[in-house]
Motif scaffolding. Sequence first.
Motif, PDB file in Angstrom:
ATOM      1  N   LEU A 143     -19.393  43.425 -50.588  1.00 19.58           N
ATOM      2  CA  LEU A 143     -18.350  44.468 -51.084  1.00 19.58           C
ATOM      3  C   LEU A 143     -18.019  45.184 -49.760  1.00 19.58           C
ATOM      4  O   LEU A 143     -18.923  45.769 -49.064  1.00 19.58           O
ATOM      5  N   LYS A 144     -16.529  45.851 -49.556  1.00 19.79           N
ATOM      6  CA  LYS A 144     -16.383  46.757 -48.833  1.00 19.79           C
ATOM      7  C   LYS A 144     -16.203  48.140 -49.573  1.00 19.79           C
ATOM      8  O   LYS A 144     -15.950  48.079 -50.892  1.00 19.79           O
ATOM      9  N   VAL A 145     -16.678  49.067 -48.983  1.00 15.63           N
ATOM     10  CA  VAL A 145     -16.694  50.320 -49.411  1.00 15.63           C
ATOM     11  C   VAL A 145     -15.944  51.309 -48.808  1.00 15.63           C
ATOM     12  O   VAL A 145     -16.335  51.546 -47.652  1.00 15.63           O
ATOM     13  N   VAL A 146     -14.816  51.931 -49.186  1.00 17.65           N
ATOM     14  CA  VAL A 146     -14.001  53.266 -48.489  1.00 17.65           C
ATOM     15  C   VAL A 146     -14.211  54.546 -49.300  1.00 17.65           C
ATOM     16  O   VAL A 146     -14.411  54.500 -50.485  1.00 17.65           O
ATOM     17  N   ALA A 147     -14.084  55.655 -48.640  1.00 17.63           N
ATOM     18  CA  ALA A 147     -14.167  56.814 -48.926  1.00 17.63           C
ATOM     19  C   ALA A 147     -13.294  57.840 -48.418  1.00 17.63           C
ATOM     20  O   ALA A 147     -13.777  58.545 -47.446  1.00 17.63           O
ATOM     21  N   PRO A 148     -12.047  57.941 -48.537  1.00 19.95           N
ATOM     22  CA  PRO A 148     -11.051  58.718 -47.744  1.00 19.95           C
ATOM     23  C   PRO A 148     -11.288  60.069 -48.001  1.00 19.95           C
ATOM     24  O   PRO A 148     -11.444  60.521 -49.154  1.00 19.95           O
ATOM     25  N   ALA A 149     -10.870  60.923 -47.043  1.00 18.43           N
ATOM     26  CA  ALA A 149     -10.856  62.201 -47.201  1.00 18.43           C
ATOM     27  C   ALA A 149      -9.552  63.031 -47.321  1.00 18.43           C
ATOM     28  O   ALA A 149      -9.581  64.241 -47.402  1.00 18.43           O
ATOM     29  N   THR A 150      -8.457  62.422 -46.737  1.00 12.34           N
ATOM     30  CA  THR A 150      -7.178  63.021 -46.563  1.00 12.34           C
ATOM     31  C   THR A 150      -6.167  62.089 -47.505  1.00 12.34           C
ATOM     32  O   THR A 150      -6.274  60.968 -47.910  1.00 12.34           O
ATOM     33  N   PRO A 151      -5.156  63.008 -47.865  1.00 17.05           N
ATOM     34  CA  PRO A 151      -4.038  62.165 -48.701  1.00 17.05           C
ATOM     35  C   PRO A 151      -3.638  61.084 -47.934  1.00 17.05           C
ATOM     36  O   PRO A 151      -3.377  59.917 -48.283  1.00 17.05           O
ATOM     37  N   ALA A 152      -3.326  61.295 -46.513  1.00 16.74           N
ATOM     38  CA  ALA A 152      -2.899  59.837 -45.895  1.00 16.74           C
ATOM     39  C   ALA A 152      -3.696  58.813 -45.867  1.00 16.74           C
ATOM     40  O   ALA A 152      -3.400  57.768 -45.931  1.00 16.74           O
ATOM     41  N   ASP A 153      -5.201  59.149 -45.660  1.00 18.05           N
ATOM     42  CA  ASP A 153      -5.964  58.006 -45.431  1.00 18.05           C
ATOM     43  C   ASP A 153      -6.290  57.387 -47.216  1.00 18.05           C
ATOM     44  O   ASP A 153      -6.562  56.317 -47.170  1.00 18.05           O
ATOM     45  N   ALA A 154      -5.849  58.309 -48.071  1.00 18.76           N
ATOM     46  CA  ALA A 154      -6.066  57.744 -49.471  1.00 18.76           C
ATOM     47  C   ALA A 154      -5.061  56.817 -49.797  1.00 18.76           C
ATOM     48  O   ALA A 154      -5.284  55.547 -50.177  1.00 18.76           O
ATOM     49  N   SER A 165      -8.720  40.496 -49.338  1.00 20.77           N
ATOM     50  CA  SER A 165      -8.905  39.422 -50.213  1.00 20.77           C
ATOM     51  C   SER A 165     -10.415  39.481 -50.644  1.00 20.77           C
ATOM     52  O   SER A 165     -11.102  38.865 -51.378  1.00 20.77           O
ATOM     53  N   GLN A 166     -11.081  40.542 -50.397  1.00 16.08           N
ATOM     54  CA  GLN A 166     -12.461  40.901 -50.625  1.00 16.08           C
ATOM     55  C   GLN A 166     -12.478  41.985 -51.779  1.00 16.08           C
ATOM     56  O   GLN A 166     -11.676  42.941 -51.634  1.00 16.08           O
ATOM     57  N   PRO A 167     -13.723  41.934 -52.549  1.00 14.89           N
ATOM     58  CA  PRO A 167     -13.869  43.107 -53.556  1.00 14.89           C
ATOM     59  C   PRO A 167     -13.903  44.427 -52.706  1.00 14.89           C
ATOM     60  O   PRO A 167     -14.704  44.513 -51.606  1.00 14.89           O
ATOM     61  N   VAL A 168     -13.105  45.645 -52.939  1.00 18.48           N
ATOM     62  CA  VAL A 168     -13.263  46.775 -52.353  1.00 18.48           C
ATOM     63  C   VAL A 168     -13.648  47.689 -53.521  1.00 18.48           C
ATOM     64  O   VAL A 168     -12.955  48.018 -54.460  1.00 18.48           O
ATOM     65  N   VAL A 169     -14.711  48.664 -53.185  1.00 17.54           N
ATOM     66  CA  VAL A 169     -14.770  49.630 -53.919  1.00 17.54           C
ATOM     67  C   VAL A 169     -14.265  51.197 -53.445  1.00 17.54           C
ATOM     68  O   VAL A 169     -14.635  51.292 -52.247  1.00 17.54           O
ATOM     69  N   PHE A 170     -13.614  51.748 -54.085  1.00 18.55           N
ATOM     70  CA  PHE A 170     -12.558  52.520 -53.436  1.00 18.55           C
ATOM     71  C   PHE A 170     -13.040  54.118 -54.269  1.00 18.55           C
ATOM     72  O   PHE A 170     -13.079  54.260 -55.233  1.00 18.55           O
ATOM     73  N   LEU A 171     -13.940  54.865 -53.358  1.00 20.22           N
ATOM     74  CA  LEU A 171     -14.549  56.015 -53.777  1.00 20.22           C
ATOM     75  C   LEU A 171     -13.773  57.435 -53.586  1.00 20.22           C
ATOM     76  O   LEU A 171     -13.347  57.690 -52.455  1.00 20.22           O
ATOM     77  N   GLU A 172     -13.379  57.905 -54.830  1.00 19.47           N
ATOM     78  CA  GLU A 172     -12.567  59.190 -54.585  1.00 19.47           C
ATOM     79  C   GLU A 172     -13.519  60.407 -54.946  1.00 19.47           C
ATOM     80  O   GLU A 172     -14.512  60.158 -55.260  1.00 19.47           O
ATOM     81  N   HIS A 173     -13.184  61.603 -54.714  1.00 20.75           N
ATOM     82  CA  HIS A 173     -13.612  62.682 -54.939  1.00 20.75           C
ATOM     83  C   HIS A 173     -13.083  63.681 -55.772  1.00 20.75           C
ATOM     84  O   HIS A 173     -11.633  63.995 -55.599  1.00 20.75           O
ATOM     85  N   LYS A 174     -13.536  64.069 -56.760  1.00 19.01           N
ATOM     86  CA  LYS A 174     -12.551  64.929 -58.011  1.00 19.01           C
ATOM     87  C   LYS A 174     -12.169  66.280 -57.430  1.00 19.01           C
ATOM     88  O   LYS A 174     -11.138  66.814 -57.626  1.00 19.01           O
TER      89      LYS A 174
END
Lengths: 325, 324, 433
Positions: A143-154, A165-174
């Motif tokens: 799995l790839k895992v990303v966790a952006p901090a800014t709107p541009a990166d989001a 082409s791989q599964p990506v878990v995209f972690l946001e923060h409320k």
Amino acid sequence: MTLMRYAEALNAALREEMQRDPTVFMFGEDIGRYGGVFKVSKGLRDEFGDARVRDTPISEQAMTAMAVTAAMSGTRPILEIMYADFLPLTLDALVNQASVFTYLWEGQVEIPFVLRTQGGGGVGTGAQHAKSLDAMVCHIPGLKVVAPATPADAKGLLKSAIRDSQPVVFLEHKLLYNTRGEVPDGDDVLVPIGKARTVLEGRHVSIFASSKMVIEAENAAKLLAQDGIEAEVIDLRTLRPLDLESIRRSIAKTHHAVVVNEGWTFCGYASELSATIMEYCFDDLDAPVQRVAMPDMAIPYSEPLEMAVLPNAIKIAAAARKAIA
Amino acid sequence: MKNTPSTDELKDMHHKMVVTRELEEVLGVYAKEGKTRGPIHRCDGQEAVGVGACAALRTDDYVCTTHRGHHVYVGKGLTAHGIVAEIFGRETGYCKGRGGHMLLGDVTTGMLGGNAIVGAGIPAATGMALSIQILKQDRVAMVVFGDGAAQTGICHEAMNMAGLWKLPVIFVLENNEYGLTVRHDVQSPVADLSIRAAGYAMPGEIVDGNDVEAVYRAVALASERARRGEGPSLIEAKTYRIKGFSTSDMGGYQSEEEMAPWLARDPIQRSAEKLVALVGADTVAAIEAAARAEVASAFETALSDPFPVFETHAPSAAYSEFTP
Amino acid sequence: MATPITAGAVAGEYMETLVIVEWRVGVGDAVNKGDVLLTIETAKAAVDVEAPDTGVISAIFASAESEVPAAAVLCLIGKDVTDVSYGDAPAKAAENAASAPQPYPVAPLATEQAPRTPAGGRIIASPAARRAARAAGIDLATVSPTSVSGRIKLRDVASATYQTAPLQAPNLSMGLPPDERGLLKVHRSGPPDGAPIFFLHGFASDSSSWYPLDRQLAKDHPVYRMDLPNHGSSPKRQIKDFTALVKDVRDAFDALDLEGAHVIGHSLGGALALALADTRAPRIASLTLFAPGGLGPKINSDFIDGIAAASRPASLEAWLKVMVSDQRLIDPAFVNAAFAARTQAELRSAQVHMGKTLFADQTQSFNLVSALHRLECPTRIVWGRKDRILDWHDALQAPGHIGLHLLEGVGHVPHLEAPDISRAIIRSLIKSV
């Protein structure tokens, strides 16, 4: 550049990618008619219809397993899991399905599937709606895992994730959804997965963080600056695969490392970072790596209790001072 | 077999429904003023389900509920003050502020928990029933869960084992028509979920969830059956969620036409009418006044109660290898 | 608490002693941050030590022309002339050295937190400190920890060795140099009045290379020694081409507002001096060109690449020896001192990049022969006939009114290899104006 909220940046990425590729579709709880509980999918059902922006029953386990096989068979599903706290419900599909078949079947199948979710505490949502389970998903190879901090990166990272082409878990923060920032214009502005970002340059201590903890790290840097300590803040952006080169470069300069993650401490993401630094940057270290993470306990509800356990700028600054002393 | 509530029981249930309603009304005011923390999930219009179901149980029976469990909290005998103090994060709350409004638990009344993971209460109560069976007790375990939770995989797994092993558990499906913002007909191909009971070899019954006496009767029968060792029951209480999902819900998906008939069938009003015929209007008014006074005093006391202070203590550091 | 001044990094990382050439200040003088306090002589050249802070010179510990340990405290800058107390001298001194990295603020150790003595004789040191000590040949047993934990840290090794330049791993990848703004650095010495002398050094050198001339000439003349971009203490930036480099030099020259300057340039600096004279003739009284560039296409491009990139003393030594005819001049002390000024990887990579730009295709593509013919000010060209970098025959293109001094047995650096003749040529030229 356009000034946008983090949630709007995600919305724009979803819209652009769904316009670009008719095989992209979304499903999840309350994402359709209601537009998502954090309004990330606002307006998308009206634009793309029920079939591509689909409300689901409360069935995380089956939804995730279905997303994996849908991805194997020609579509690019984007699944929204409302809270990261519900990730445990998806685990069989991630651990035993999504992450294994591309390898086991010798690359015969790709699994272009994005699991979006959001975590983090600070607003009294209690123990089952405030966790950061970064380490749990990062533990799964494949799995790839990303966790952006800014709107541009989001925006840029979500677009990269959807095209991956791989599964990506995209972690946001409320607590990031309402933060604003400049976002580059253009449908093809991507942020590559696997590249960290230097938020602040400094000579004395490197602080590695992701998601909302980047903001805490920046605030810690301001506190440290009052004492003449120059902190370098690195936003990892991608938790896995890790941008080891950026980590090495920074530690070769500062010789001190503080690793920050909002998840639990023991076997946590901060622990993994710490071990990696110890292994690859040992001779550059002038002090033990300091972890700043959640104590190993359930997140309490009451405000004074919750604030006491969450990692924050003050704890990060204290860890930096301890490293340097 | 006793399945008819006594007049005293009817009076008590009415009292608890009014306490629940009043508690939520006042909470709603505080939420609007931004004085509550985190979301609050109200069960306005659904009071008869939790209160009626709990009234048919004994104090030593177990009950599990949802994130929308104020009626179960009050129904199972928790005090308004303890609930309100918990919701305001005070040291005097049932969980000293650690659990909050969704995750409240109290062992002395057998109320083992609100739960904010949808569907988690179903296997929870089933597990308690398993323990009861192994210990050969004559207790029962009950779970109040929603139509949303009925769509989880774990619901099927738990009901299958309950039916297979004839566990003393009562499944109260509180069908309030909505799973968060999504209507029941978008979540399920069938209108009546009680038909699933056949698949688990247990009786399935539909009751009017806005009639506290009807709920009481159904649960009383199911508990007798469970105590006799005949296994689980599924009771689908048809009701309606009047106040949206939570205080963070922006609404817009429940129409007035859809809501109007349900408002006309308000469970408290119907209970009051029945009671006036039995004991007179003055007595009913006195019950209601007492309930309101109890809630007012609960808020007054709770809001001046102290906040907890964080310390690393045994339950918070049980598995911490290092002291910070 | 007064600030103790040592030579710090400017002494060079392998120096044991240094010679004090001249004091520019006396006890009681008020100094501003950046003022030159004294000039010291190291194995390589003369170096100015600047004031790190504003204050008053409260003590001077070593007299001119004396030889002192490289680590010695040379003077104190206090709040006033009575402020002579200073503690923790070595660590402080390292902190205050002009080019030292600013160490971290360290809370004074409370007595109960005094550094622990290592148990059982095992020395507790951080990995970075161990590596630094290994590289510098320091025995960690001689280093005292200053950290709360009692662990020897990098800063402790640094203050023990006075090796304050950050350690760089050799052969760092060569990226593009940074793009720093600002005027080029000009070092000033000598009296306030008199005919000014303006020096321009060569590629991969710096302003301190003029020491053999500066030491004498500064007795009578205000001396200005410029560091070219990407050299010495000047900004590092990408140089587009020779013209851009000339503009950089001219901007800094103009800012000095000199009248009647005697301009002296070596190699690339000679080409720049020529170009400067071509456009600033009214302000220039004379021109001395040591082995000037720009008079022909030929250049030893292996040397250009090699010296700029040299990341270890041994490789630097090999190229330094190409510069001179008499190899004995390049002794270990000279090499180490020269290398000490080049430990910064960014500086080396910036010079590599600059060399590749200016001498693309192994060619000096800028031609200043016509400028040489336009010169009106008295001009001398000094060149060694053993030059292996540039071809001395290029000098023969000079017009008749320019004097040529073609020295036997001398390589590319006449002012180092034949300092007396070089100085005599300059003095007579200045006198002739």
